[in-house]
Design a protein around this motif. Structure first.
Motif, mmCIF file in Angstrom:
data_model
loop_
_atom_site.group_PDB
_atom_site.id
_atom_site.type_symbol
_atom_site.label_atom_id
_atom_site.label_comp_id
_atom_site.label_asym_id
_atom_site.label_seq_id
_atom_site.Cartn_x
_atom_site.Cartn_y
_atom_site.Cartn_z
ATOM 1 N N MET A 1 0.856 -1.185 0.000
ATOM 2 C CA MET A 1 0.000 0.000 0.000
ATOM 3 C C MET A 1 0.898 1.242 0.000
ATOM 4 S SD MET A 1 -3.219 0.880 2.414
ATOM 5 C CE MET A 1 -2.475 1.228 3.961
ATOM 6 N N ASP A 2 0.813 2.028 -1.033
ATOM 7 C CA ASP A 2 1.674 3.196 -1.204
ATOM 8 C C ASP A 2 0.999 4.498 -0.810
ATOM 9 O OD1 ASP A 2 3.733 1.634 -2.195
ATOM 10 O OD2 ASP A 2 2.951 1.750 -4.229
ATOM 11 N N LEU A 3 -0.191 4.431 -0.230
ATOM 12 C CA LEU A 3 -0.968 5.629 0.055
ATOM 13 C C LEU A 3 -0.219 6.642 0.921
ATOM 14 C CD1 LEU A 3 -3.720 7.121 -0.089
ATOM 15 C CD2 LEU A 3 -4.344 5.883 1.989
ATOM 16 N N LEU A 4 0.409 6.171 1.990
ATOM 17 C CA LEU A 4 1.015 7.103 2.938
ATOM 18 C C LEU A 4 2.533 7.144 2.890
ATOM 19 C CD1 LEU A 4 -1.303 6.431 5.993
ATOM 20 C CD2 LEU A 4 -1.449 8.280 4.350
ATOM 21 N N GLY A 5 3.157 6.320 2.086
ATOM 22 C CA GLY A 5 4.605 6.394 1.963
ATOM 23 C C GLY A 5 5.291 5.059 2.156
ATOM 24 N N GLU B 1 -7.863 9.510 6.886
ATOM 25 C CA GLU B 1 -9.107 8.743 6.833
ATOM 26 C C GLU B 1 -9.049 7.666 5.749
ATOM 27 O OE1 GLU B 1 -11.936 11.893 6.396
ATOM 28 O OE2 GLU B 1 -11.947 12.328 8.552
ATOM 29 N N GLN B 2 -8.469 7.999 4.604
ATOM 30 C CA GLN B 2 -8.333 7.017 3.526
ATOM 31 C C GLN B 2 -7.400 5.885 3.944
ATOM 32 O OE1 GLN B 2 -10.032 6.879 0.526
ATOM 33 N NE2 GLN B 2 -9.124 4.839 0.500
ATOM 34 N N GLY B 3 -6.303 6.234 4.595
ATOM 35 C CA GLY B 3 -5.374 5.212 5.082
ATOM 36 C C GLY B 3 -6.043 4.300 6.096
ATOM 37 N N HIS B 4 -6.809 4.874 7.008
ATOM 38 C CA HIS B 4 -7.522 4.070 8.009
ATOM 39 C C HIS B 4 -8.516 3.147 7.323
ATOM 40 C CE1 HIS B 4 -10.450 3.311 11.269
ATOM 41 N NE2 HIS B 4 -9.338 3.189 11.967
ATOM 42 N N SER B 5 -9.248 3.664 6.353
ATOM 43 C CA SER B 5 -10.215 2.855 5.623
ATOM 44 C C SER B 5 -9.534 1.693 4.899
ATOM 45 C CB SER B 5 -10.963 3.738 4.621
ATOM 46 O OG SER B 5 -11.821 2.975 3.828
ATOM 47 N N ASP B 6 -8.416 1.979 4.243
ATOM 48 C CA ASP B 6 -7.681 0.934 3.525
ATOM 49 C C ASP B 6 -7.135 -0.115 4.490
ATOM 50 O OD1 ASP B 6 -8.215 2.304 1.204
ATOM 51 O OD2 ASP B 6 -6.157 3.048 0.935
ATOM 52 N N LEU B 7 -6.581 0.329 5.610
ATOM 53 C CA LEU B 7 -6.031 -0.606 6.595
ATOM 54 C C LEU B 7 -7.137 -1.460 7.218
ATOM 55 C CD1 LEU B 7 -3.379 1.699 8.272
ATOM 56 C CD2 LEU B 7 -2.936 -0.299 6.832
ATOM 57 N N ARG B 8 -8.302 -0.872 7.467
ATOM 58 C CA ARG B 8 -9.429 -1.630 8.008
ATOM 59 C C ARG B 8 -9.873 -2.693 7.002
ATOM 60 N NH1 ARG B 8 -14.262 1.738 9.848
ATOM 61 N NH2 ARG B 8 -12.845 2.099 11.576
ATOM 62 N N ARG B 9 -9.986 -2.305 5.749
ATOM 63 C CA ARG B 9 -10.408 -3.242 4.710
ATOM 64 C C ARG B 9 -9.436 -4.421 4.609
ATOM 65 N NH1 ARG B 9 -11.554 0.255 1.344
ATOM 66 N NH2 ARG B 9 -9.525 0.524 0.383
ATOM 67 N N GLU B 10 -8.154 -4.173 4.830
ATOM 68 C CA GLU B 10 -7.139 -5.225 4.757
ATOM 69 C C GLU B 10 -7.028 -6.036 6.053
ATOM 70 O OE1 GLU B 10 -5.291 -6.097 2.095
ATOM 71 O OE2 GLU B 10 -6.417 -4.644 0.911
ATOM 72 N N GLY B 11 -7.803 -5.653 7.083
ATOM 73 C CA GLY B 11 -7.789 -6.399 8.336
ATOM 74 C C GLY B 11 -6.710 -5.984 9.316
ATOM 75 N N TRP B 12 -6.109 -4.817 9.124
ATOM 76 C CA TRP B 12 -5.037 -4.346 9.993
ATOM 77 C C TRP B 12 -5.533 -3.450 11.122
ATOM 78 C CZ3 TRP B 12 0.050 -5.745 9.865
ATOM 79 C CH2 TRP B 12 0.456 -6.512 8.781
ATOM 80 N N VAL B 13 -6.800 -3.086 11.120
ATOM 81 C CA VAL B 13 -7.345 -2.200 12.149
ATOM 82 C C VAL B 13 -8.261 -3.017 13.052
ATOM 83 C CG1 VAL B 13 -8.792 -0.175 12.593
ATOM 84 C CG2 VAL B 13 -7.212 -0.184 10.659
ATOM 85 N N LEU B 14 -7.977 -2.990 14.337
ATOM 86 C CA LEU B 14 -8.810 -3.669 15.316
ATOM 87 C C LEU B 14 -9.550 -2.632 16.139
ATOM 88 C CD1 LEU B 14 -6.237 -6.312 16.564
ATOM 89 C CD2 LEU B 14 -8.033 -6.613 14.862
ATOM 90 N N PRO B 15 -10.770 -2.940 16.580
ATOM 91 C CA PRO B 15 -11.506 -1.974 17.404
ATOM 92 C C PRO B 15 -10.791 -1.742 18.729
ATOM 93 C CG PRO B 15 -12.701 -4.052 17.264
ATOM 94 C CD PRO B 15 -11.509 -4.168 16.372
ATOM 95 N N GLN B 16 -10.738 -0.507 19.152
ATOM 96 C CA GLN B 16 -10.110 -0.128 20.419
ATOM 97 C C GLN B 16 -11.146 0.584 21.276
ATOM 98 O OE1 GLN B 16 -6.771 -0.769 21.332
ATOM 99 N NE2 GLN B 16 -6.922 -2.111 19.570
ATOM 100 N N THR B 17 -12.168 -0.144 21.690
ATOM 101 C CA THR B 17 -13.291 0.472 22.395
ATOM 102 C C THR B 17 -12.905 1.044 23.745
ATOM 103 O OG1 THR B 17 -13.936 -1.682 23.264
ATOM 104 C CG2 THR B 17 -14.990 -0.969 21.222
#
Length: 68
Positions: free
Chosen positions: A1-5, A23-39
Motif C-alpha cells: 500500500m503506497d498511500l502514505l509512503g 481517513e483514507q489510510g484508516h479505511s484501507d487498513l481496516r479493509r485489509e484487516g489491519w485495524v482492530l476496534p479499540q473500544t
C-alpha cells in the motif's frame, strides 16, 4: 500500500498533515484487516478544538491500582 509512503515515519508525517489522507489510510487498513476496534479508548474520543485537562479524563478500566 503506497498511500502514505514507504515507511512508518513517512506514514506518520503524511497522515498527521492531511485528515483526508489519514481517513483514507484508516479505511484501507481496516479493509485489509489491519485495524482492530479499540473500544477502551472511546471515553477519550473528542473532536472538540478545546483540549481537556488530564484530571477531566476518565480512567481506563484496570488502569488504577486497587484500593487499599
Amino acid at each position: 500500500m503506497d498511500l502514505l509512503g514507504p515507511d512508518a515515519t513517512s506514514w506518520v508525517a503524511a497522515a498527521g498533515a492531511d485528515r483526508r489522507l489519514r481517513e483514507q489510510g484508516h479505511s484501507d487498513l481496516r479493509r485489509e484487516g489491519w485495524v482492530l476496534p479499540q473500544t477502551e479508548f472511546l471515553p477519550y474520543a473528542d473532536d472538540s478544538a478545546q483540549p481537556r485537562p488530564y484530571d477531566d479524563l476518565p480512567p481506563l478500566d484496570d488502569s488504577l491500582p486497587p484500593p487499599r
